[in-house]
Design an enzyme around this catalytic site. Structure first.
Site, short mmCIF file in Angstrom:
data_model
loop_
_atom_site.label_atom_id
_atom_site.label_comp_id
_atom_site.label_asym_id
_atom_site.label_seq_id
_atom_site.Cartn_x
_atom_site.Cartn_y
_atom_site.Cartn_z
N SER A 1 -64.50 43.13 -162.22
CA SER A 1 -64.58 42.08 -161.20
C SER A 1 -65.72 41.10 -161.46
O SER A 1 -66.22 40.46 -160.54
CB SER A 1 -64.71 42.67 -159.78
N GLU B 1 -67.88 47.54 -157.13
CA GLU B 1 -66.64 46.85 -156.79
C GLU B 1 -66.03 47.40 -155.49
O GLU B 1 -64.84 47.21 -155.23
CB GLU B 1 -65.64 46.96 -157.93
N SER C 1 -55.03 37.66 -156.13
CA SER C 1 -55.15 38.30 -157.44
C SER C 1 -54.04 37.84 -158.37
O SER C 1 -52.90 37.60 -157.96
CB SER C 1 -55.10 39.82 -157.31
#
Length: 379
Positions: free
Chosen positions: A211, A23, A347
């Protein structure tokens, strides 16, 4: 005697990002957004990137370079200002001076750090390892402590903790490294028996990932081995989850002066061009959620209550994003929590708080102030 008019030193925030996990790029994206949001009139900022090889590097304070360029993901190496040397944190609680070591040069003192904002995702950063280093250094930091970070990273133990606190989780089975390495046939049989009980499709995941990296939706036995190997590329321990039919609902938790509060929740609608809400959908194609989730006031209140319960169950601090399924029967099943959720412009965590009345800059400031007001050590 003349009056001393020197203004007090601003608190210095080290934003630590990148890291050795898969990530890495998502962490760089998050750092860019956080660096844009930090109020430079209130705080000094020191950006520190960790390369994929694990070197701590002094990086450019250039959030505009911490973005996806087309389909190219950002990387700490491209941002590093130092050469082949590295940044070193003190391991002495009496000192908070950060030092840059370059081969052939005297150590360069970069000054004291008052708080660390670790925006790393995945192993070697979000899993308690960095938090342990900061505890030894005596430097306050944003987010969960060692235990909560470790539990929040390991999907198996996270689910075990949730269950022990009465939170409902979906069916799952874990395959540990030794099981697959020493007897893959037995491990495969274990998964097939799980599928016989709960049906296909299954979701094969790295047990300590995030993720949506390394996750495969498996529709039948023919795709199982490939999915296991893909998950094991990221983590030798894997978790296999049954499909929970329902709507995907997320809820943010933030620490306030009087304790944790939950945001308005979001719904992640089905993605049309992907099998599920995977990495490509989230970060490349920028699939977006609906805030607030159109689930009615009663369901909103319930998911907010459960999100705070999950936060407390794992002994989190600062922030959490809790992910749920709302089943066809109207029940909430918790899937996982993220102790350091993404802070990229797209996000869900900052978006949920924006809709709840907390702007992005205020959100970042609250997290930094909470960390400054919290000591390291047992608490």
């Amino acid at each position: 005697m003349s009056e001393n008019t020197q203004s007090p030193r601003k608190p210095r925030v080290a934003v630590v990002f990148g890291g050795r996990s898969s990530e890495h790029a998502i962490s760089v994206l998050t750092a860019g957004a956080v660096l844009r949001a930090i109020d430079r009139d209130v705080y000094d900022v020191l950006p520190i990137g960790i390369t994929q090889e694990g070197r701590w590097a002094l990086t450019a304070d250039a959030p505009e370079r911490m973005a996806i360029d087309g389909r190219t993901l950002p990387d700490v190496d491209a941002l590093a200002e130092s050469g082949t040397g590295g940044v070193v944190l003190p391991v002495d609680p009496a000192s908070r001076e950060v030092v840059l070591h370059e081969p052939g040069s005297l150590p360069q003192v970069l000054g004291e750090v008052d708080v660390v904002f670790p925006v790393l995702h995945g192993p070697y950063g979000e899993d308690g390892t960095l938090q342990g280093l900061l505890e030894l250094s005596g430097i306050p930091y944003v987010g969960a402590g060692v235990l909560a970070s470790a539990v929040g990273q390991d999907k198996e133990y996270m689910k075990r903790v949730f269950t022990s606190f009465g939170l409902r989780v979906g069916p799952y089975v874990t395959v540990r490294p030794r099981e697959w390495d020493q007897n893959p046939n037995a491990a495969r049989k274990k998964i097939v028996e799980f599928a016989a009980d709960h049906g296909w499709p299954l979701f094969v995941k790295p047990a300590r990932g995030g993720s949506s990296v390394g996750i495969t939706k498996v529709d039948d036995l023919s795709g199982l081995d490939e999915a296991v190997e893909e998950a094991r590329r990221h983590d030798p321990k894997i978790i296999v989850e049954a499909l929970v039919r329902g709507r995907e609902i997320e809820c943010g938790v933030l620490e306030f002066e009087d304790g944790p509060r939950a945001s308005l929740p979001a719904e992640i609608p089905p993605v049309t061009d992907h099998d599920f809400y995977d990495f490509e959908a989230k970060y490349i194609d920028s699939a977006s959620g609906i805030v607030p989730a159109p689930i009615g006031d009663k369901a909103i209140a319930e998911v907010q209550r459960l999100a705070v319960e999950a936060y407390e169950a794992v002994s989190c601090e600062g922030l959490v994003r809790a992910d749920f399924f709302l089943t066809e029967e109207g029940d909430f099943v918790i899937n996982e929590i993220n102790t350091m959720p993404g802070f990229t412009p797209i996000s869900m965590y900052p978006r949920m708080w924006q809709e709840s009345g907390v702007s992005y800059p205020e959100l970042v400031s609250r997290l930094v102030q909470a960390a400054l007001n919290r000591s390291t050590g047992l608490r």
